[in-house]
Scaffold this active site. Structure first.
Site, PDB file in Angstrom:
ATOM      1  N   ARG A 292      52.742  48.180 -19.431  1.00 32.93           N
ATOM      2  CA  ARG A 292      54.378  48.319 -19.376  1.00 32.93           C
ATOM      3  C   ARG A 292      54.216  49.012 -20.830  1.00 32.93           C
ATOM      4  O   ARG A 292      53.290  49.848 -20.703  1.00 32.93           O
ATOM      5  CB  ARG A 292      54.708  46.540 -19.543  1.00 32.93           C
ATOM      6  CG  ARG A 292      53.518  46.306 -20.529  1.00 32.93           C
ATOM      7  CD  ARG A 292      54.381  44.254 -21.452  1.00 32.93           C
ATOM      8  NE  ARG A 292      53.790  44.018 -22.410  1.00 32.93           N
ATOM      9  CZ  ARG A 292      53.651  42.512 -22.189  1.00 32.93           C
ATOM     10  NH1 ARG A 292      54.093  42.039 -22.284  1.00 32.93           N
ATOM     11  NH2 ARG A 292      52.540  42.184 -23.771  1.00 32.93           N
TER      12      ARG A 292
ATOM     13  N   CYS B  42      58.880  56.892 -23.774  1.00 30.37           N
ATOM     14  CA  CYS B  42      58.142  57.345 -24.979  1.00 30.37           C
ATOM     15  C   CYS B  42      60.544  56.750 -25.819  1.00 30.37           C
ATOM     16  O   CYS B  42      61.292  57.354 -24.731  1.00 30.37           O
ATOM     17  CB  CYS B  42      58.823  59.149 -25.389  1.00 30.37           C
ATOM     18  SG  CYS B  42      59.340  59.585 -26.338  1.00 30.37           S
TER      19      CYS B  42
ATOM     20  N   ASN C  13      61.803  44.238 -23.491  1.00 31.88           N
ATOM     21  CA  ASN C  13      61.014  43.135 -24.704  1.00 31.88           C
ATOM     22  C   ASN C  13      60.353  44.077 -25.144  1.00 31.88           C
ATOM     23  O   ASN C  13      59.238  44.361 -25.081  1.00 31.88           O
ATOM     24  CB  ASN C  13      60.436  42.717 -22.747  1.00 31.88           C
ATOM     25  CG  ASN C  13      59.894  41.778 -23.269  1.00 31.88           C
ATOM     26  OD1 ASN C  13      59.556  40.779 -23.550  1.00 31.88           O
ATOM     27  ND2 ASN C  13      58.297  41.777 -23.658  1.00 31.88           N
ATOM     28  N   GLU C  14      60.021  43.603 -26.195  1.00 34.62           N
ATOM     29  CA  GLU C  14      59.758  42.966 -28.022  1.00 34.62           C
ATOM     30  C   GLU C  14      58.856  44.414 -27.718  1.00 34.62           C
ATOM     31  O   GLU C  14      58.198  45.169 -27.706  1.00 34.62           O
ATOM     32  CB  GLU C  14      58.105  43.186 -27.543  1.00 34.62           C
ATOM     33  CG  GLU C  14      58.287  41.235 -27.272  1.00 34.62           C
ATOM     34  CD  GLU C  14      56.158  40.934 -27.236  1.00 34.62           C
ATOM     35  OE1 GLU C  14      55.674  41.197 -26.701  1.00 34.62           O
ATOM     36  OE2 GLU C  14      56.350  39.296 -27.288  1.00 34.62           O
TER      37      GLU C  14
ATOM     38  N   GLU D 196      60.058  32.845 -26.348  1.00 30.57           N
ATOM     39  CA  GLU D 196      58.501  33.321 -26.344  1.00 30.57           C
ATOM     40  C   GLU D 196      58.234  31.663 -27.216  1.00 30.57           C
ATOM     41  O   GLU D 196      57.581  32.673 -28.261  1.00 30.57           O
ATOM     42  CB  GLU D 196      57.762  33.926 -26.022  1.00 30.57           C
ATOM     43  CG  GLU D 196      58.641  34.788 -24.854  1.00 30.57           C
ATOM     44  CD  GLU D 196      57.792  36.090 -24.233  1.00 30.57           C
ATOM     45  OE1 GLU D 196      56.824  35.995 -24.961  1.00 30.57           O
ATOM     46  OE2 GLU D 196      58.399  37.537 -23.981  1.00 30.57           O
TER      47      GLU D 196
ATOM     48  N   TRP E  59      45.697  36.884 -25.842  1.00 37.24           N
ATOM     49  CA  TRP E  59      45.575  38.358 -25.720  1.00 37.24           C
ATOM     50  C   TRP E  59      45.023  38.489 -27.377  1.00 37.24           C
ATOM     51  O   TRP E  59      44.264  39.228 -27.746  1.00 37.24           O
ATOM     52  CB  TRP E  59      46.458  38.504 -26.106  1.00 37.24           C
ATOM     53  CG  TRP E  59      47.494  38.561 -26.747  1.00 37.24           C
ATOM     54  CD1 TRP E  59      48.844  37.201 -26.579  1.00 37.24           C
ATOM     55  CD2 TRP E  59      48.214  38.074 -28.378  1.00 37.24           C
ATOM     56  NE1 TRP E  59      49.465  36.672 -27.532  1.00 37.24           N
ATOM     57  CE2 TRP E  59      48.751  37.264 -28.546  1.00 37.24           C
ATOM     58  CE3 TRP E  59      46.877  38.250 -29.600  1.00 37.24           C
ATOM     59  CZ2 TRP E  59      49.382  36.704 -29.817  1.00 37.24           C
ATOM     60  CZ3 TRP E  59      47.779  38.407 -31.107  1.00 37.24           C
ATOM     61  CH2 TRP E  59      48.979  37.093 -30.748  1.00 37.24           C
TER      62      TRP E  59
ATOM     63  N   GLU F 246      47.903  38.323 -18.431  1.00 42.24           N
ATOM     64  CA  GLU F 246      47.908  37.422 -18.616  1.00 42.24           C
ATOM     65  C   GLU F 246      47.926  36.737 -17.412  1.00 42.24           C
ATOM     66  O   GLU F 246      48.057  35.329 -17.979  1.00 42.24           O
ATOM     67  CB  GLU F 246      49.794  37.691 -19.106  1.00 42.24           C
ATOM     68  CG  GLU F 246      49.504  38.893 -19.946  1.00 42.24           C
ATOM     69  CD  GLU F 246      51.240  38.685 -20.334  1.00 42.24           C
ATOM     70  OE1 GLU F 246      51.742  37.360 -20.490  1.00 42.24           O
ATOM     71  OE2 GLU F 246      51.633  38.818 -21.650  1.00 42.24           O
ATOM     72  N   GLN F 247      47.000  36.487 -16.719  1.00 43.93           N
ATOM     73  CA  GLN F 247      45.922  35.468 -15.812  1.00 43.93           C
ATOM     74  C   GLN F 247      45.625  34.280 -16.651  1.00 43.93           C
ATOM     75  O   GLN F 247      45.765  33.193 -16.546  1.00 43.93           O
ATOM     76  CB  GLN F 247      45.317  35.892 -14.933  1.00 43.93           C
ATOM     77  CG  GLN F 247      43.766  36.112 -15.170  1.00 43.93           C
ATOM     78  CD  GLN F 247      43.109  36.636 -14.066  1.00 43.93           C
ATOM     79  OE1 GLN F 247      42.237  36.813 -13.986  1.00 43.93           O
ATOM     80  NE2 GLN F 247      43.281  37.937 -13.672  1.00 43.93           N
ATOM     81  N   MET F 248      45.144  34.821 -17.823  1.00 46.31           N
ATOM     82  CA  MET F 248      44.314  33.710 -18.987  1.00 46.31           C
ATOM     83  C   MET F 248      44.965  33.136 -20.092  1.00 46.31           C
ATOM     84  O   MET F 248      45.230  32.298 -20.623  1.00 46.31           O
ATOM     85  CB  MET F 248      42.973  33.906 -19.638  1.00 46.31           C
ATOM     86  CG  MET F 248      41.570  34.122 -18.561  1.00 46.31           C
ATOM     87  SD  MET F 248      41.372  33.580 -17.461  1.00 46.31           S
ATOM     88  CE  MET F 248      41.204  32.232 -18.687  1.00 46.31           C
ATOM     89  N   HIS F 249      47.330  33.543 -19.289  1.00 46.57           N
ATOM     90  CA  HIS F 249      47.559  32.626 -20.518  1.00 46.57           C
ATOM     91  C   HIS F 249      48.792  32.065 -20.058  1.00 46.57           C
ATOM     92  O   HIS F 249      49.050  32.021 -19.132  1.00 46.57           O
ATOM     93  CB  HIS F 249      48.509  34.208 -20.148  1.00 46.57           C
ATOM     94  CG  HIS F 249      49.877  34.398 -21.765  1.00 46.57           C
ATOM     95  ND1 HIS F 249      50.417  32.711 -21.736  1.00 46.57           N
ATOM     96  CD2 HIS F 249      49.938  34.795 -23.012  1.00 46.57           C
ATOM     97  CE1 HIS F 249      50.940  32.818 -23.171  1.00 46.57           C
ATOM     98  NE2 HIS F 249      50.990  34.470 -23.735  1.00 46.57           N
TER      99      HIS F 249
HETATM  100 ZN   LIG Z   1      53.661  41.433 -26.419  1.00 44.94          ZN
END
Ligand SMILES: [Zn+2]
Ligand SMILES: [Zn+2]
Ligand SMILES: [Zn+2]
Lengths: 666, 666, 666
Positions: free
Chosen positions: A102, A106, A140-141, A314, A322, A362-365
């Site tokens: 993601r 630019c 997003n972010e 969030e 992460w 992010e499967q471990m999130h």
């Molecule tokens: Zn982020």
């Protein structure tokens, strides 16, 4: 209010209604969706598929949920990248970043700009008037994964145009950049490159201009999205979800275009990895609770950026994926973090995410639910908070929770962060560390703090702190003139011009009207080096660390007197004061810094409390008529509740991870 | 049998006969040659020069030496690279690796493939029937110097074809990869790139597929060589010399194509540098002896990969050149390492190298002789071993040394290693560290261990250990069903699907039929963080480190009972057991792990011995009727020799670096 | 004499005269200018603007200042880079370095060479006969910012030509490089690449030749400039300002072309960052004074390179900007450094810089004046030294200060440094650390040291030390034959041939005629590993660290006896001696090394003094009839002044940062 982040595109359609009902049952009122679903909405250039999103929105809305819609520009589809490779950002070594995760775009790419306008417009036209869509999130972010700075051909063209506009002529630019040094006169704007890849560092002003330009590009890109949303989704507040410990573009400036500032709060990831200024001891100490001041700092910062309107978009609800190591929150912390956010004025806390996804990066999130759908600890705690909020708000009048201005303002500005990075002079003088150490000292005294921009009205604050204002701009200079409180400036304050030269004639530059001193030189000390700090009476009260501004007292023809409050062992002033302004000529150990802030607070007429004496993780925060307390520490904390005052939340002896609140006379 | 690595092309022809005679005199029977001599055999494309090699082989054979011939593909000549630049591998940043050292080829290069076929065919045709050529080695240390993964255009094409074959349609691939996450749908196989260079990590399944593809390429390339050798050199066993601590391709799979698995054993380089999981204390402790379990682990691993046939193709014979610091082996260690290999079932130990070469990259790499030709300490020890072998084998019947299956199987699989690297979740959970800590605990109990593939027949083992089986494949699931022994699974066991998603519905996935529990979440702990581990009675028996699987006990309708044996201080289970299966929900300190393994061994009916109580470097290994003992430790070790049993090697009090053996009743 | 670096192009013209007057008032006699002003002198190709420089020179000259003119080639203008992109250097990864700082040129670029000839010629023609221009500096700090090695196409062509010349035929090169190892025969010179980017390290001789070639390119480039200056500026000495701790080209060779060797002395930057071999304790200990031996070492080194003529072209005068942390010099240190330079024979000490510039990369680099023009601490101390010099020289006859040859020679050669880098074998055996530890041991004994090239006449030295002479060339071998003093060789001495192979038959190679031993192997020890060092009597006198040469004593038919003076605990010799030569077979702790050097010095008939017994920072240096003393230590030092001898500078009890001198009988 509580909310949650949800990704209907990742779950079978049959599940949506059930999930929506469960959200309501848990006490959630809001759900954020769609911020990575561009390729689902627009599977090929200009061809839109809305059916699934219509259905998702309607399903969620039917259950009574309010929806925050995210524009999906953080995830450009492959067809866009394929047709327009200039979308991809380029790193400082000239390597093009690849499609497949993601944020692969630019901010200077014209193709990305055009495609963004199309998708944002289409989305806003379709859902802008939907009664359940109560707010919009842009992208997003911004800047996540080191994507603020891009070194693409598009960025280079834009940078050159930006410079041409800023300076008018190449002669003016050469003059401003000081190319007389090392004789690097540029022939024309077309000859200017990026400030990277030289045998040694580029001209500081070259580097600084590139930071300013890049920040402008991000702000402009966001402004484009906001403009389209305002046109097609009138009356809906627009927000962006910022990150913690992030300063790569000017968030105050972007805040001008937003109605609400949201941020994404991951206390344990910060402690383990992102907060590089923490010591190993601190990382261990706060591994399961988060640092007691880092989240609070961001709440206070983003409340300012949002003009008083703060959302946590969030909220960490369990272990993240992460950080280098990913700890389990102490039981109770998800609840405590939520209440802490409300105590700092948050209108909404939205958990990330509804259900842990068993695949993808992010499967471990973790989320509120395990991948098998069972409610996890974070979900239980969220449900508990929902109930507690109901009880509490039922018992209070709404206005009792109005967030008021704090007594203390801490000024933070982004250009100063860039300046410290470009000209650190001491390797550990970079980033948020200094500002947060100052903030922490104030919070350990029980004070409410507003983190404000250099543009903020300072006239009504009792105490104004400038922990790391390398550049004091004209606006801030005026604001400080209007200030009738006590001012405390940290090391390097006012040391740089807007163009990142040494302030004229010497630092603290514009602050010299408050404090007639001159910084003749500076010293940075490697970890382990320290000078004893002593009072006039020769009593050692702490030690000087990391940095010293070596101060000469000016002759004071106007009768303005400068007093040296403490000195380093070799005689250089450690803290000086004049009128209502203190200057810290050095960073000092935490205890001494707390003492210095207490001294300033008392002179400002503020009452303080030494919270950490027996409970290092205890913090207070007042919101309206309520005094909140949270305990990030390892042991129980005895709360300073006035005799006879009943608690409306929690108990007077606060366990680790505990939260309490009581009513104070307004 | 003993052997040596020799490079006739590096020495004057006059010297060959003399060297060959000296080899025989030292007691060596085997010599490996030619594995880097491509440019000498084929000085230009298709023009072969065999005369020198004919002469070398004849000279060595005349002296009575048996020859292992290496195919020279680790060193492609410059004319090949020059004519076909696609031979060169490309690194993750897209930089082409240069000619001028070795291993400068990409496994996916068609030109390399064709040229390899030609040289291997020509060589095998010429020497395939030579009576003295008793075995063939393919290439040399596949993957050395980080050359397994290549990011070349040829690799990309091959990867896309591999994906197309695997998934059939791009829709299937998108589904399997979970591109719903972050919306990174791929348009076609031709649009897939490498899983590197994205702003953040690529999809785990994307990364995992690239690892599987790359492994397949190496295995296929080797299979091509093996096929040619089988055709032209019938009846000669084919082997490859693998490396230690290396897992970048699936060595079990390659083993299927080989007759013998050989490996290159450099105990001191491992301790100083390569075994990144060791603590500084361990590095210091074993600096001159090697770690007492790392070489042993590899002997047991490669014996399995070689279907029982193990060779040590290169044995360290003195200081090496490639570690950060290169220690001198303790006197006696070259002998001890050799005997240790035999104790673990090696058929041959071949020293690297006959004589130290005074020039080239490895000029500081010692051999059996100094550069001036004088025999070095390693040479003396090799000669001693040769004599000892003669004496020992004279005294024993051949079958007394037959290697038997061990009582304990430790399952190691390569895909799980890749999964841990792609999704570490805790920074120190990567590599061989966990498997070797488990192995070490078993060995400190005096147990013989087979390191086996997930495909191995487990039915006869008393104890089966899965230290790090992130993915439990269908085959392993069946094998475990057939197992009638005690099973011990470490943290993360069964946690991932083949595609690197979380096992459904939750870990331990397929192991849930053995152990009805669910891992609801995991926690990783940074170094220094630990939880006390306590028995039901509240006695602290050790501590939990690095990783915790947070386990819920399932309701057990089938009456299958799960018992929690120990818990962490905060209540989460540390070790659970059900039926004949233990699950370690956390890594623990070495002493507690040894205790847990002892407990399991006893339940499995195995006898154990706490070897380290007084001699931390003492290890036993039984081969056939002989019990061997080696002492890697700093002090003398008293051996557990039964009263009245005489030693056939060494003495009952074993000095540092000592080796002993005695006969046990079969 | 004192001087200063000045940049008229950075200051308003009105200020020049005033600055010049102030220089004279401060007691400065010399001013260096122009070394970055190329773009001001030649604003476009071939168009020169001299008016401003004429005026600057005349203004300075009118004030009575002598001028050192720098050729401005360290700062090629953008028009040159723009017209000839081949000017830009390329890094080891093939990335072109960008314009925008300094030193952005490749020594092999023909365009840079031509443009350099033009500007140097033009400048020398214009100012070569100017009476005030007393010396010329070529370029500025060759190699600064890692710019010695360039991997450009121009460099590659030149490297190939250089190889063709050196070897004549590709066969000869293959033979010399030992391409038999790993079979990397090169087909032709046109097929040779850079020794970087291979999967593992390139052939050592390949790497070594590239280092020699690169050094030759820098030396040739400088020789070109020197030639032009000699032609057009006859009678003016030519110098270059070298850097500290720098060895990337052969400075002895460049010294052959120069009249004076100057260097740029930044003691605090060295201690904090550049001297990577220092321990953290040492960094802390000397943070504000500089290491007591590092500057001294360079004075002694460059005095040798300059054939006895030493200048300090840039002397640190306050905090610098380029270290990781930038300490404040202890009050008095600027004076002490200056006197220390004079004590070591410097003719001139020139401070960097006249006034701190408030902009540009070095804006935090202090000078003699603050940016606001007020004299800073360094300026005060410089003025003090100027007065002290006047007083001292008035009291003495000129010849009393003639620098004499020292009694001790320490041999340093650059190729050996490159060899250690290419084949370190122990990670911490690289750089200047070993040489400076030996130098330090000598200086702590109160000895004067000459640091000399392997080409220097050694016949008259009482003691000759080879701390790190990996290669002992034929010239040095002869010089050592002529030496009638005691010779001490450190580890690795004589271990390598000129082509970086192991010396034949074994190390110490050519030194075996002095010491009939053979180094059979080496051991490197990671930090923390050590062997006790013991005398014959078994007394432990210290420990062995980092490196051991494992020595066999040769049979000595010629009756040459080798005596082992100490051994490591495991029996390997630690120090051996034969005739007048000692060989240190290992590095040892500082105290033992000092003892060993004392022993050798006594045998050489030299008197020593254990200076550090009570004052770790006390050092002596004799110049002519004067004995100087400086104190870098934290406490006062009692000086060893003979009774009745009066001090001509300072006092007999030397405070921290103090300097003293007294007359000794010649
Ligand atoms: Zn982020
Ligand atoms: Zn290898
Ligand atoms: Zn420099």
């Amino acid at each position: 209010r509580l909310g949650v982040c949800y990704y209907p595109e990742q779950w079978p359609r049959e599940r949506w209604a059930e999930d929506a009902r469960a959200m309501r049952e848990m006490g959630l009122s809001t759900v954020r969706i769609a911020e990575f679903a561009w390729s689902r909405m627009e599977p090929s250039a200009g061809r839109f598929e809305w059916e699934w999103l219509d259905a998702a929105i309607d399903t969620l809305a039917s259950a009574g949920l309010q929806i925050v819609l995210g524009t999906p520009t953080a995830a450009p589809p492959q067809w866009l990248v394929d047709a327009h490779p200039d979308v991809l950002p380029v790193d400082a070594h000239g390597r093009i970043k690849a499609f497949g995760a993601r944020r692969h775009y630019c901010f200077s790419s014209p193709s990305m700009w055009a495609a963004s306008e199309r998708i944002v417009t289409a989305m806003a036209q379709r859902y802008g008037q939907h009664p359940a869509v109560v707010a919009w999130q842009t992208d997003n972010e911004y800047g996540c994964h080191d994507t603020t700075l891009s070194y693409s051909p598009a960025a280079l063209s834009a940078f050159r145009r930006w410079l041409a506009e800023r300076y008018g002529s190449i002669e003016a630019m050469n003059e401003a950049w000081g190319t007389a040094f090392w004789g690097v006169q540029f022939l024309s704007f077309e000859h200017v490159g990026f400030p990277v890849g030289q045998p040694t560092s580029a001209l500081p002003t070259h580097a600084m201009d590139f930071r300013r330009f890049t920040s402008d590009q991000v702000v402009r890109y966001n402004r484009m999205q906001v403009g389209l949303l305002r046109r097609h989704a009138p009356g809906r507040p627009v927000l962006h979800n910022f990150m913690g410990l992030f300063g790569e573009f000017d968030q105050h400036e972007m805040g001008q275009d937003l109605d609400i500032a949201a941020w994404d709060s991951y206390p344990l990831g910060h402690v383990d990895t992102a907060a590089t200024f923490l010591s190993e001891t601190e990382r261990q100490q706060w591994a399961r609770t988060g640092h007691p001041d880092i989240s609070a700092f961001h709440h206070d910062l983003y409340r300012g950026i949002g003009h008083g309107r703060l959302w946590v978009m969030e909220q960490q609800a369990g272990p993240v994926n992460w950080a280098d190591w990913n700890a389990l929150p102490l039981p109770g912390m998800v609840r405590a973090w939520t209440w802490e956010a409300f105590a700092h004025g948050a209108e909404l806390v939205s958990y990330f995410r509804w259900r842990q996804l068993p695949y993808g990066q992010e499967q471990m999130h973790s989320g509120l639910h395990r991948p098998d759908g069972v409610r996890d600890v974070g979900g239980e705690e969220a449900a508990q908070v929902a109930k507690e909020i109901d009880q509490l708000t039922a018992a209070l009048s709404a206005t009792m929770l109005d967030t008021a201005r704090a007594d203390v303002a801490l000024v933070l500005d982004y250009p100063s962060l860039w300046m410290a990075q470009i000209q650190p002079q001491g390797k550990d003088m970079v980033g948020f560390g200094v500002a947060i150490r100052y903030y922490s000292a104030l919070r350990r005294l029980g004070l409410n703090v507003d983190v404000v921009s250099p543009d903020a009205d300072l006239s009504a604050y009792a105490l104004v702190v400038l922990p790391q204002s390398l550049h004091v701009c004209d606006r801030l200079t005026e604001r400080l003139q209007d200030c009738r409180g006590v001012i405390v400036a940290g090391p390097r304050a006012g040391s740089k011009t807007a163009g990142l030269a040494i302030a004229t004639p010497l630092p603290p530059g514009p602050l010299r009207s408050h404090l007639p001193v001159r910084v003749r030189a500076v010293e940075s000390m490697r970890p382990g080096r320290a000078y004893a700090v002593r009072t006039d009476a020769g009593v050692t009260v702490g030690h000087s660390l990391q940095w010293r501004d070596l101060i000469d007292l000016d002759p004071t023809p106007q009768g303005q007197e400068v007093q040296v409050l403490e000195r380093c062992e070799d005689g250089w002033p450690a803290r000086v004061t004049s009128g209502r302004t203190d200057l810290h000529a050095t960073l000092v150990n935490d205890d001494l810094l707390q003492q210095w802030m207490q001294d300033a607070a008392h002179r400002a007429g503020l009452q303080t409390m030494a919270l950490c004496a027996h409970a290092p993780g205890l913090r207070l925060r007042r919101r309206g008529a309520l005094q909140f307390a949270t305990n990030h520490g390892p042991g129980a904390a005895k709360l300073p509740v006035p005799a006879g005052v009943p608690l409306v939340l929690g108990s007077a002896t606060l366990p680790p991870g505990g939260v309490a609140a009581w009513v104070v006379s307004p």
